[in-house]
Design a protein around this motif. Structure first.
Motif, PDB file in Angstrom:
ATOM      1  N   LEU A 131       0.823  -1.201   0.000  1.00  0.00           N
ATOM      2  CA  LEU A 131       0.000   0.000   0.000  1.00  0.00           C
ATOM      3  C   LEU A 131       0.863   1.259   0.000  1.00  0.00           C
ATOM      4  O   LEU A 131       0.546   2.246  -0.660  1.00  0.00           O
ATOM      5  CB  LEU A 131      -0.935  -0.002   1.213  1.00  0.00           C
ATOM      6  N   VAL A 132       1.947   1.210   0.765  1.00  0.00           N
ATOM      7  CA  VAL A 132       2.868   2.355   0.796  1.00  0.00           C
ATOM      8  C   VAL A 132       3.431   2.612  -0.595  1.00  0.00           C
ATOM      9  O   VAL A 132       3.472   3.750  -1.071  1.00  0.00           O
ATOM     10  CB  VAL A 132       4.018   2.112   1.805  1.00  0.00           C
ATOM     11  N   LEU A 133       3.809   1.538  -1.273  1.00  0.00           N
ATOM     12  CA  LEU A 133       4.391   1.700  -2.610  1.00  0.00           C
ATOM     13  C   LEU A 133       3.336   2.172  -3.612  1.00  0.00           C
ATOM     14  O   LEU A 133       3.641   2.964  -4.524  1.00  0.00           O
ATOM     15  CB  LEU A 133       5.045   0.390  -3.064  1.00  0.00           C
ATOM     16  N   ALA A 134       2.102   1.716  -3.446  1.00  0.00           N
ATOM     17  CA  ALA A 134       1.033   2.192  -4.329  1.00  0.00           C
ATOM     18  C   ALA A 134       0.838   3.705  -4.147  1.00  0.00           C
ATOM     19  O   ALA A 134       0.659   4.453  -5.117  1.00  0.00           O
ATOM     20  CB  ALA A 134      -0.271   1.447  -4.033  1.00  0.00           C
ATOM     21  N   ARG A 135       0.905   4.168  -2.881  1.00  0.00           N
ATOM     22  CA  ARG A 135       0.785   5.607  -2.620  1.00  0.00           C
ATOM     23  C   ARG A 135       1.973   6.358  -3.212  1.00  0.00           C
ATOM     24  O   ARG A 135       1.817   7.457  -3.756  1.00  0.00           O
ATOM     25  CB  ARG A 135       0.723   5.870  -1.107  1.00  0.00           C
ATOM     26  N   LEU A 136       3.159   5.757  -3.140  1.00  0.00           N
ATOM     27  CA  LEU A 136       4.341   6.420  -3.699  1.00  0.00           C
ATOM     28  C   LEU A 136       4.192   6.566  -5.214  1.00  0.00           C
ATOM     29  O   LEU A 136       4.514   7.618  -5.779  1.00  0.00           O
ATOM     30  CB  LEU A 136       5.614   5.631  -3.352  1.00  0.00           C
ATOM     31  N   ALA A 137       3.705   5.519  -5.863  1.00  0.00           N
ATOM     32  CA  ALA A 137       3.521   5.582  -7.319  1.00  0.00           C
ATOM     33  C   ALA A 137       2.522   6.684  -7.672  1.00  0.00           C
ATOM     34  O   ALA A 137       2.724   7.442  -8.633  1.00  0.00           O
ATOM     35  CB  ALA A 137       3.050   4.223  -7.846  1.00  0.00           C
ATOM     36  N   ARG A 138       1.438   6.791  -6.896  1.00  0.00           N
ATOM     37  CA  ARG A 138       0.462   7.851  -7.166  1.00  0.00           C
ATOM     38  C   ARG A 138       1.071   9.231  -6.916  1.00  0.00           C
ATOM     39  O   ARG A 138       0.796  10.190  -7.643  1.00  0.00           O
ATOM     40  CB  ARG A 138      -0.791   7.659  -6.306  1.00  0.00           C
ATOM     41  N   LEU A 139       1.905   9.318  -5.882  1.00  0.00           N
ATOM     42  CA  LEU A 139       2.558  10.603  -5.594  1.00  0.00           C
ATOM     43  C   LEU A 139       3.498  10.988  -6.739  1.00  0.00           C
ATOM     44  O   LEU A 139       3.579  12.161  -7.128  1.00  0.00           O
ATOM     45  CB  LEU A 139       3.341  10.508  -4.273  1.00  0.00           C
ATOM     46  N   LEU A 140       4.213  10.001  -7.274  1.00  0.00           N
ATOM     47  CA  LEU A 140       5.088  10.263  -8.424  1.00  0.00           C
ATOM     48  C   LEU A 140       4.251  10.781  -9.588  1.00  0.00           C
ATOM     49  O   LEU A 140       4.616  11.775 -10.228  1.00  0.00           O
ATOM     50  CB  LEU A 140       5.828   8.976  -8.827  1.00  0.00           C
ATOM     51  N   ASP A 141       3.154  10.113  -9.864  1.00  0.00           N
ATOM     52  CA  ASP A 141       2.277  10.557 -10.951  1.00  0.00           C
ATOM     53  C   ASP A 141       1.795  11.983 -10.728  1.00  0.00           C
ATOM     54  O   ASP A 141       1.872  12.829 -11.608  1.00  0.00           O
ATOM     55  CB  ASP A 141       1.053   9.621 -11.051  1.00  0.00           C
ATOM     56  N   SER A 142       1.301  12.243  -9.513  1.00  0.00           N
ATOM     57  CA  SER A 142       0.698  13.552  -9.275  1.00  0.00           C
ATOM     58  C   SER A 142       1.759  14.652  -9.250  1.00  0.00           C
ATOM     59  O   SER A 142       1.512  15.775  -9.662  1.00  0.00           O
ATOM     60  CB  SER A 142      -0.136  13.536  -7.992  1.00  0.00           C
ATOM     61  N   ALA A 143       2.968  14.319  -8.771  1.00  0.00           N
ATOM     62  CA  ALA A 143       4.027  15.340  -8.745  1.00  0.00           C
ATOM     63  C   ALA A 143       4.419  15.743 -10.155  1.00  0.00           C
ATOM     64  O   ALA A 143       4.786  16.886 -10.413  1.00  0.00           O
ATOM     65  CB  ALA A 143       5.246  14.810  -7.985  1.00  0.00           C
ATOM     66  N   LEU A 144       4.322  14.784 -11.079  1.00  0.00           N
ATOM     67  CA  LEU A 144       4.786  15.047 -12.437  1.00  0.00           C
ATOM     68  C   LEU A 144       3.654  15.456 -13.375  1.00  0.00           C
ATOM     69  O   LEU A 144       3.881  15.682 -14.558  1.00  0.00           O
ATOM     70  CB  LEU A 144       5.505  13.810 -12.990  1.00  0.00           C
ATOM     71  N   VAL A 145       2.437  15.583 -12.815  1.00  0.00           N
ATOM     72  CA  VAL A 145       1.280  15.803 -13.683  1.00  0.00           C
ATOM     73  C   VAL A 145       1.372  17.126 -14.442  1.00  0.00           C
ATOM     74  O   VAL A 145       0.972  17.228 -15.595  1.00  0.00           O
ATOM     75  CB  VAL A 145      -0.050  15.694 -12.882  1.00  0.00           C
ATOM     76  N   GLY A 146       1.942  18.140 -13.811  1.00  0.00           N
ATOM     77  CA  GLY A 146       2.035  19.426 -14.492  1.00  0.00           C
ATOM     78  C   GLY A 146       3.357  19.623 -15.202  1.00  0.00           C
ATOM     79  O   GLY A 146       3.634  20.686 -15.749  1.00  0.00           O
ATOM     80  N   VAL A 147       4.192  18.605 -15.180  1.00  0.00           N
ATOM     81  CA  VAL A 147       5.528  18.719 -15.765  1.00  0.00           C
ATOM     82  C   VAL A 147       5.519  18.143 -17.177  1.00  0.00           C
ATOM     83  O   VAL A 147       5.186  16.979 -17.376  1.00  0.00           O
ATOM     84  CB  VAL A 147       6.565  17.949 -14.896  1.00  0.00           C
ATOM     85  N   THR A 148       5.853  18.975 -18.158  1.00  0.00           N
ATOM     86  CA  THR A 148       5.810  18.503 -19.535  1.00  0.00           C
ATOM     87  C   THR A 148       7.095  17.762 -19.926  1.00  0.00           C
ATOM     88  O   THR A 148       7.106  17.027 -20.907  1.00  0.00           O
ATOM     89  CB  THR A 148       5.605  19.686 -20.495  1.00  0.00           C
ATOM     90  N   ALA A 149       8.162  17.972 -19.159  1.00  0.00           N
ATOM     91  CA  ALA A 149       9.435  17.325 -19.491  1.00  0.00           C
ATOM     92  C   ALA A 149       9.355  15.816 -19.266  1.00  0.00           C
ATOM     93  O   ALA A 149       8.543  15.340 -18.478  1.00  0.00           O
ATOM     94  CB  ALA A 149      10.542  17.920 -18.633  1.00  0.00           C
ATOM     95  N   ARG A 150      10.215  15.091 -19.970  1.00  0.00           N
ATOM     96  CA  ARG A 150      10.236  13.630 -19.829  1.00  0.00           C
ATOM     97  C   ARG A 150      11.109  13.217 -18.656  1.00  0.00           C
ATOM     98  O   ARG A 150      12.246  13.691 -18.526  1.00  0.00           O
ATOM     99  CB  ARG A 150      10.837  12.987 -21.074  1.00  0.00           C
TER     100      ARG A 150
END
Lengths: 428, 428
Positions: A131-150
Motif C-alpha cells: 500500500l505504501v508503494l502504491a501511494r508512492l507511485a500515485r505521488l510520483l504521478d501527481s508530482a509530475l502531472v504538471g511537468v511537460t518534461a520527460r
C-alpha cells in the motif's frame, strides 16, 4: 531512455568511434554544467575538440533535448556565435523517498533546478508495504502531472539496507520492512516505464546531495549525519560512498555510546539513536497537544507531521521553555559524543549535521566545535569542518535526482532524441 | 637507487618508449611475485608481451639484481627454457620502528623473506628523541651488518601523527615527541644513504602488513586494531589507507566509550585506550615482581619488556589466576564494545586484532563473534570476518619493509644495476 549500448545517430561507424563520440558528448554536456553557458567556439577552445566536432555534438545534444541555444546575453554582446546552455525544459530527473511518517518526491531539471516537489504525511510503518508503494507511485504521478518534461529516471531512497543491483530492500527496521522488491513493484505500478528505476539507502543519497551542496573537494571525505526517528549516516571516502562488506557501512545509529539510557528500537541499550533520535527529544519534551499521524490522515496535508513537531519544539525553545531547552542540551551532549567518535575514526574533511539535527542549529551551533574539541584527540578536531545541512529533509530525494542526472551527464545518449515519441504519435 | 625519472639502459629512445618499458619491467617483476617462478616463454604467454621483449626485460631485471635464473625444477622437467625467479640475494627492504619501550628493525628480501631482524628494549619515552634516533641508526647498522644485499629503502614507523612528505613526526604523545624531523636525522646518521628513508604511522604500516598476511581481496576494507600502551588502528578502505583530512584517521584510542573509567594519558576520561590499553590490564593485574625498563638496561636484552610482561600475564591466566582472568574479561568487554562501534560505522570485510590483543586470543577468541553480535546492528555482524594478527609486534616493521618492496615492484628502475658500485670501486 534505455540502459544498453547505443549507436549515436551521427558520427563514426565503428564501435571505437561511437565510444569516442559518446565520451565527447559527455565532455561537452558536463563542461556546460561545470562552467556555464558559452559559445560553440569557446566550448571548442576549452575542451580541445575541433569546432566542427563541437557543432555536431551540440546538434545531437539539442536533438536529445539536453542543451539549447540561448539569446546572446548583454554581458557578452559582441562575442561571435550563439550561447549554448543546458536545457531546462525537456527532461527531469526524479528522486523519491519512503520514510517513517512521510513520502517525498522531488524532480530536478538538467540545470539542477527543482521543477516539482511533493511530500505527504503517511503512517508508513502501519500500512502494508504494498500500500505504501502504491501511494508512492500515485505521488510520483501527481508530482509530475504538471511537468511537460520527460523523466529520465527515478531513484528511490529508503532508510535501511538495500540491494542496489536487485532493487530489493533487505531490511528497513524503522519501517518494519524485510525483503521488499521495491524497484519491481514501482516499475509495475508506473506501467514499466522506459526510464530506469533505482534504489539506494536514504543516508547514502543524502550524503551525495551534501557533497554537492557543501562543495566538497573532489576526492574528499564527508560524513553526513541524518536523523529523524532513526539516526544514520552516509559516508563518503575519497569522493565515493563507503558501503562496506554488505552495504551496512554508516549504520552509526546503533553504535553503543552509553551504559544506560532508554531502550533502542533494535532491542539493545546504549545505542546512539536511542540517545539522539527524534523520539528521545520528543520523550523528554512532550508536545502540548499530542498529535499522531494516522493512515487515514488526509493526503493533502501540506505539512508533514515531522516538521510540525519540530516547529513546535522550536517555538517552545525560543520561548525559553526550560524542559525543552534541557532536552535539547541532552541531545546536544550525546550528539557531540557520537560525532566525536566518528571524527576520531575518520578525520573527515567535513562533518555535516542533517535531518532534524539541522533544525537544532540555533541552540547547538554556537558550542558545537568547542564541545567536539573535548572529544577528539587531534588538535583542533583534526581540521574537520563542521556544517549544518541546508537541505532539510530533502537530502535523500535531492541526492536521488542528482544520481539520475549524473548518469545522463556521464552518458548523454541514455536520453532518447526529443522528437521521437512525438513523431511516433503523429504516425499513429 | 634514485627516485627521479630514469632512462632505461636498453629499449626505446623517446620518453614514451621509456615509460612503456618501465611499466613492462614492473609487469614482469610483479607477475613473478604474484604467480611464482616460470620460464620466459610462459611469462610472454601470460603477460601478452612478445618473447624478445620479455628476454630483454628479464636481462635488465637480472642486471639490477631483481631476478635470477633458477635451475629447472623437477616438476617442470621437459619445459623449454630456464626458470626465472625473484632474486633473494641482492637487495633488501628495511622496516624500522620506534615505539614505547622498544626499537625494532626487520629486513625482507625481494621474495618477502625475513633476512634480518633485531629488537631491543629501550625506554624511548625517557630519552631525548635525538638519542633514541641515534640508537635506531645503530640498530639499523647492526641488523644489516651480516647482510650482503643492498638496502633499497628504509621505512620508519612511529606511533603518532607523521607528515609523510616532510618526514617529520608532528605529534607522538605516547613517546612525548613533537615536531621531530625523523627522516632528516636518520638520513644524516646513516651518512645520507643512496636509498630513500620514509616515515609513516605504525598502525598504518601494520594495516598494510595485515592486508598481505590475511590475503584481503583487492579493493577490500580492513580495520587493524593495534594495542600496546596506546591503542590505535590502521584502516584500509577500497584497498587504500584511509588517512583523513590531516592524517588523523584511525585515532580510535580516544573514542569516548564510557562515562567513567580510568583517566587517559590524553587528559580525558572515558577513552577506549584507557579501558583496553596494556596499562589497564597491568593495573588490574599487577605483576608478581614489578620490573621496569630503564635507559640503562643492557642493550643486548633479548626479550623486550613488553613481551615478558605479556608472557607473565599469560602464564598466570593459564594457571587460573582469578585476578588476571577478571582483568582480561574486563578488557574483552570494552574491546568488543569499541570494535562494535567501528564495525557499525565501517562494515569492513575484515577486522584484525593485533598488538597485545592478539596475545589475549586464548581467552577471548571463543566468545568474540558472539559478543560482537550483541553490539552490531547488521545481522551476523554484517559479514565482517574477525581475525587475530599472526604478526605479533612485527606488523609495523613488516609493513614498512613491504612498502619499500612495493615501490620496487611498481618501478624496478629505482634499483641501480648490481655491478655498478663494484665497477666504480675497481676504478678507484
Amino acid at each position: 531512455m534505455r540502459n544498453g549500448p547505443t549507436r549515436p545517430r551521427t558520427g563514426g561507424s565503428t564501435a571505437d568511434q561511437a565510444t569516442v563520440r559518446r565520451h565527447n558528448l559527455s565532455v561537452v554536456l558536463s563542461h556546460l554544467r561545470d562552467h556555464g553557458p558559452r559559445s560553440r567556439a569557446r566550448l571548442a577552445g576549452e575542451t580541445g575538440l575541433n569546432k566542427a566536432t563541437v557543432s555536431s555534438l551540440v546538434a545531437e545534444l539539442v536533438d536529445r533535448g539536453l542543451v539549447g541555444e540561448g539569446e546572446t546575453e548583454r554581458a557578452t554582446v559582441g562575442r561571435p556565435g550563439q550561447i549554448i546552455r543546458l536545457d531546462g525544459e525537456h527532461v527531469v530527473a526524479v528522486g523519491a523517498e519512503v520514510n517513517v511518517g512521510y513520502l517525498s518526491v522531488l524532480a530536478l531539471n538538467l540545470r539542477g533546478q527543482v521543477v516539482a516537489r511533493q511530500r505527504i504525511a503517511l503512517d508508513t510503518t502501519a500500512l502494508e508495504p504494498a500500500l505504501v508503494l502504491a501511494r508512492l507511485a500515485r505521488l510520483l504521478d501527481s508530482a509530475l502531472v504538471g511537468v511537460t518534461a520527460r523523466p529520465v529516471g527515478v531513484a528511490i531512497a529508503v532508510p535501511g539496507l538495500v540491494e542496489a543491483d536487485t532493487g530489493v530492500v533487505r531490511a528497513a527496521p524503522n519501517l518494519g520492512w524485510t525483503d521488499i522488491p521495491v524497484v519491481a513493484e514501482i516499475s509495475r505500478l508506473l506501467g514499466e516505464p522506459p526510464y530506469p528505476v533505482l534504489l539506494d539507502n536514504e543516508a547514502n543519497l543524502a550524503a551525495l546531495a551534501e557533497v554537492e551542496a557543501q562543495g566538497l573537494d573532489r576526492g574528499g571525505d564527508l560524513i553526513l549525519l541524518t536523523a529523524a526517528a532513526g539516526v544514520g549516516s552516509g559516508i563518503v571516502v575519497g569522493g565515493r560512498l563507503l558501503r562496506g562488506a554488505q552495504g551496512f557501512a554508516g549504520e552509526v545509529g546503533h553504535m553503543r555510546v552509553r551504559d544506560d539510557g532508554p531502550p533502542c528500537a533494535c532491542g539493545r541499550t546504549g545505542c546512539w539513536e536511542a540517545a539522539v533520535g527524534l523520539n528521545a527529544l520528543l520523550a523528554a519534551a512532550p508536545e502540548h497537544e499530542p498529535a499522531r499521524t494516522s493512515a487515514h490522515e488526509p493526503e493533502h496535508d501540506p505539512l508533514p507531521d515531522l516538521e510540525r513537531r519540530l516547529a513546535d519544539i522550536g517555538e517552545r525553545a525560543a520561548a525559553g521553555d526550560e524542559r525543552v531547552l534541557a532536552a535539547i542540551a541532552d541531545i546536544d551532549r550525546w550528539l557531540t559524543i557520537g560525532a566525536g567518535i566518528l571524527v576520531n575514526a575518520f578525520n573527515p574533511h567535513l562533518l555535516v549535521l542533517g535531518g532534524y539535527f539541522a533544525a537544532l542549529r540555533p541552540w547547538i551551533a554556537g558550542s558545537l566545535r568547542e564541545e567536539l574539541r573535548g572529544h577528539v584527540f587531534a588538535r583542533d578536531i583534526g581540521g574537520t569542518r563542521v556544517a549544518f545541512s541546508p537541505l532539510g529533509f530533502s537530502g535523500p530525494v535531492r541526492g536521488g535526482a542528482s544520481q539520475i542526472l549524473d548518469r545522463v551527464f556521464r552518458d548523454p545518449v541514455l536520453v532518447e532524441p526529443v522528437d521521437k515519441p512525438l513523431a511516433q504519435e503523429e504516425t499513429v
